[in-house]
Design a protein around this motif. Structure first.
Motif, short mmCIF file in Angstrom:
data_model
loop_
_atom_site.label_atom_id
_atom_site.label_comp_id
_atom_site.label_asym_id
_atom_site.label_seq_id
_atom_site.Cartn_x
_atom_site.Cartn_y
_atom_site.Cartn_z
N ASP A 14 0.70 -1.06 -0.24
CA ASP A 14 -0.08 -0.26 -0.09
C ASP A 14 0.59 1.06 0.12
O ASP A 14 0.21 2.20 -0.29
CB ASP A 14 -1.17 0.33 0.81
CG ASP A 14 -1.71 -0.48 1.44
OD1 ASP A 14 -1.89 -1.19 -0.12
OD2 ASP A 14 -2.77 -0.89 1.87
N ALA A 15 1.72 1.25 1.27
CA ALA A 15 2.92 2.47 0.79
C ALA A 15 3.25 2.65 -0.80
O ALA A 15 3.53 4.09 -0.92
CB ALA A 15 4.07 2.18 1.89
N ALA A 17 2.00 1.79 -3.35
CA ALA A 17 1.30 2.14 -4.24
C ALA A 17 0.18 3.85 -4.13
O ALA A 17 0.78 4.49 -5.17
CB ALA A 17 -0.10 1.21 -4.40
N ASP A 18 1.33 4.27 -2.76
CA ASP A 18 0.68 5.69 -2.38
C ASP A 18 1.86 6.28 -3.16
O ASP A 18 1.29 8.17 -3.70
CB ASP A 18 0.40 5.74 -0.72
CG ASP A 18 -1.01 5.27 -0.77
OD1 ASP A 18 -2.14 4.86 -1.38
OD2 ASP A 18 -1.82 5.01 0.88
N ALA A 19 2.57 6.14 -3.45
CA ALA A 19 3.83 6.96 -3.58
C ALA A 19 4.30 7.05 -4.78
O ALA A 19 4.87 8.17 -5.69
CB ALA A 19 4.92 6.23 -2.66
N THR A 30 7.91 5.21 6.56
CA THR A 30 5.93 5.12 5.80
C THR A 30 5.08 3.73 7.24
O THR A 30 4.56 4.02 7.74
CB THR A 30 5.73 5.39 5.03
OG1 THR A 30 6.43 5.94 4.51
CG2 THR A 30 4.43 5.75 4.46
N THR A 31 5.91 2.81 6.67
CA THR A 31 5.26 2.10 7.14
C THR A 31 5.15 1.63 8.94
O THR A 31 4.73 1.08 9.59
CB THR A 31 5.70 0.22 6.81
OG1 THR A 31 6.99 0.31 6.69
CG2 THR A 31 4.88 0.14 5.02
N ARG A 59 8.85 0.40 -6.94
CA ARG A 59 7.65 0.26 -7.60
C ARG A 59 6.91 -0.75 -7.31
O ARG A 59 7.30 -1.97 -7.47
CB ARG A 59 7.83 1.42 -9.25
CG ARG A 59 8.46 2.15 -9.10
CD ARG A 59 8.37 2.70 -10.35
NE ARG A 59 9.35 3.76 -11.33
CZ ARG A 59 8.56 4.87 -11.28
NH1 ARG A 59 6.89 4.65 -11.05
NH2 ARG A 59 8.67 6.03 -11.21
N THR A 211 -7.26 2.67 -6.11
CA THR A 211 -5.31 3.46 -5.74
C THR A 211 -5.50 5.05 -5.75
O THR A 211 -6.56 5.51 -6.59
CB THR A 211 -4.91 2.76 -6.25
OG1 THR A 211 -4.66 3.12 -7.04
CG2 THR A 211 -4.67 1.62 -6.29
N PRO A 212 -5.31 6.07 -5.51
CA PRO A 212 -5.62 7.54 -6.15
C PRO A 212 -5.68 7.26 -7.39
O PRO A 212 -6.22 8.63 -8.23
CB PRO A 212 -3.82 8.16 -5.53
CG PRO A 212 -4.14 6.67 -4.08
CD PRO A 212 -4.41 5.87 -4.30
#
Length: 253
Positions: A14-15, A17-19, A30-31, A59, A211-212
Motif C-alpha cells: 500500500d505504501a 502504491a501510494d508513493a 512510512t510503514t 515500484r 488506488t489514487p
C-alpha cells in the motif's frame, strides 16, 4: 504465513502504491516497520516480482498488474477481455494490434496480433521497449499520473531509434500535451522507420478499492494499431481504438 506477516506485506505494498516510487528508508519509516524487517520482506517481494526496483525507488511489480487484471466478481481478466477485440482490430484493418502496459521505464506488450504484411512491426510479447518513441508508451505517459511523465522526462535517456524519434524533452512534453488533448497517441516513424502507430488508453475502473491513480481514471493499459505509413489511416484507427478501449473498460467494471 501469519496474519501479522500478511498485514506487514499489505502495508508495504500500500505504501509503495501510494508513493508511486519510494526508497527503502522511506518505506520503512512510512510503514513503521524496523528497517531490517522491511528489507527482508522487500527482498522476498522483489523475488516474486510483486515489487520492482527503478532509479526512482521501489515500484509495484508487473506480477501485481497480472494478478490485478482479475476484475470484479466475474474474475474477468484484462487479457481475456482484450484478446478478441485485438483480433477484431487486426481483421478490420489488416495491421498489427497490441495491448501494452507501462512497467517503470519500459513499455511491455502483453498481447500482439501480428500483421502478415511487410514491413513487420519490430515488437514482441513480453519485450521491453522505450515509452518515449512508441504510441503505447506515449499514451500511457500522457494519461497516467503526471509525476510518472515528469520523472521520465527528468532523468531517462531519450535515445533515438530512428531519425524521427523525439529526443528533445520539451518537444516530448508538448507531444504528450497534444496527446491528452486529442485523446490518443501517434508514433510517426519514431519507433520504426516507415511505420505509424496509434494508441488509446484503457482507463482503470473506479471502485471502492481504487488506488489514487485508479480514482483519477489513469490507464492500466493501452491498445494500439500499427502499420505502414503509406497506407495507415490515423483518424480511422484512432476512432476504432478509442471505441475498443471504452468497451474493454466497461467489461472490466
Amino acid at each position: 504465513m501469519s496474519q501479522t506477516m500478511i498485514g506487514r506485506v499489505l502495508a508495504l505494498l500500500d505504501a509503495v502504491a501510494d508513493a508511486g516510487a519510494i526508497s527503502r528508508r522511506d518505506l520503512a519509516r512510512t510503514t513503521g516497520l524496523p528497517p531490517a524487517t522491511a528489507n527482508r520482506i522487500v527482498a522476498s517481494l522483489l523475488g516474486q516480482r510483486l515489487l520492482a526496483e527503478s532509479p526512482a525507488g521501489l515500484r509495484l511489480g508487473l506480477r501485481l498488474f497480472e494478478l490485478g487484471t482479475l476484475a470484479g466478481d466475474s474474475g474477468v481478466s484484462l487479457l481475456d477481455v482484450a484478446r478478441p477485440y485485438l483480433v477484431d482490430l487486426h481483421g478490420a484493418f489488416g495491421w498489427t494490434s497490441q495491448l501494452a502496459v507501462l512497467d517503470g521505464d519500459a513499455v511491455i506488450y502483453l498481447l500482439k496480433v501480428d500483421s502478415h504484411r511487410r514491413p513487420r512491426l519490430d515488437t514482441r510479447v513480453a519485450g521491453r521497449f522505450p515509452p518515449h518513441c512508441t504510441g503505447a508508451g506515449k499514451a500511457l505517459l500522457a494519461f497516467g499520473p503526471p509525476e510518472a511523465a515528469d520523472d521520465l522526462l527528468g532523468r531517462a535517456p531519450l535515445t533515438a531509434r530512428t531519425p524521427a524519434t523525439i529526443t528533445d524533452r520539451s518537444r516530448l512534453a508538448a507531444d504528450l500535451r497534444a496527446t491528452r488533448r486529442r485523446g490518443y497517441a501517434v508514433d510517426r516513424g519514431e519507433f520504426q522507420p516507415g511505420m505509424i502507430g496509434v494508441a488509446a488508453p484503457v482507463r482503470a475502473a473506479v471502485g471502492p478499492v481504487a488506488t489514487p491513480a485508479r480514482a483519477a481514471g489513469h490507464p492500466v493499459a493501452a491498445v494500439t494499431l500499427a502499420g505502414p505509413a503509406e497506407s495507415f489511416d490515423v483518424p480511422r484507427a484512432a476512432h476504432a481504438l478509442r471505441i475498443v478501449a471504452q468497451i474493454i473498460e466497461s467489461r472490466l467494471r
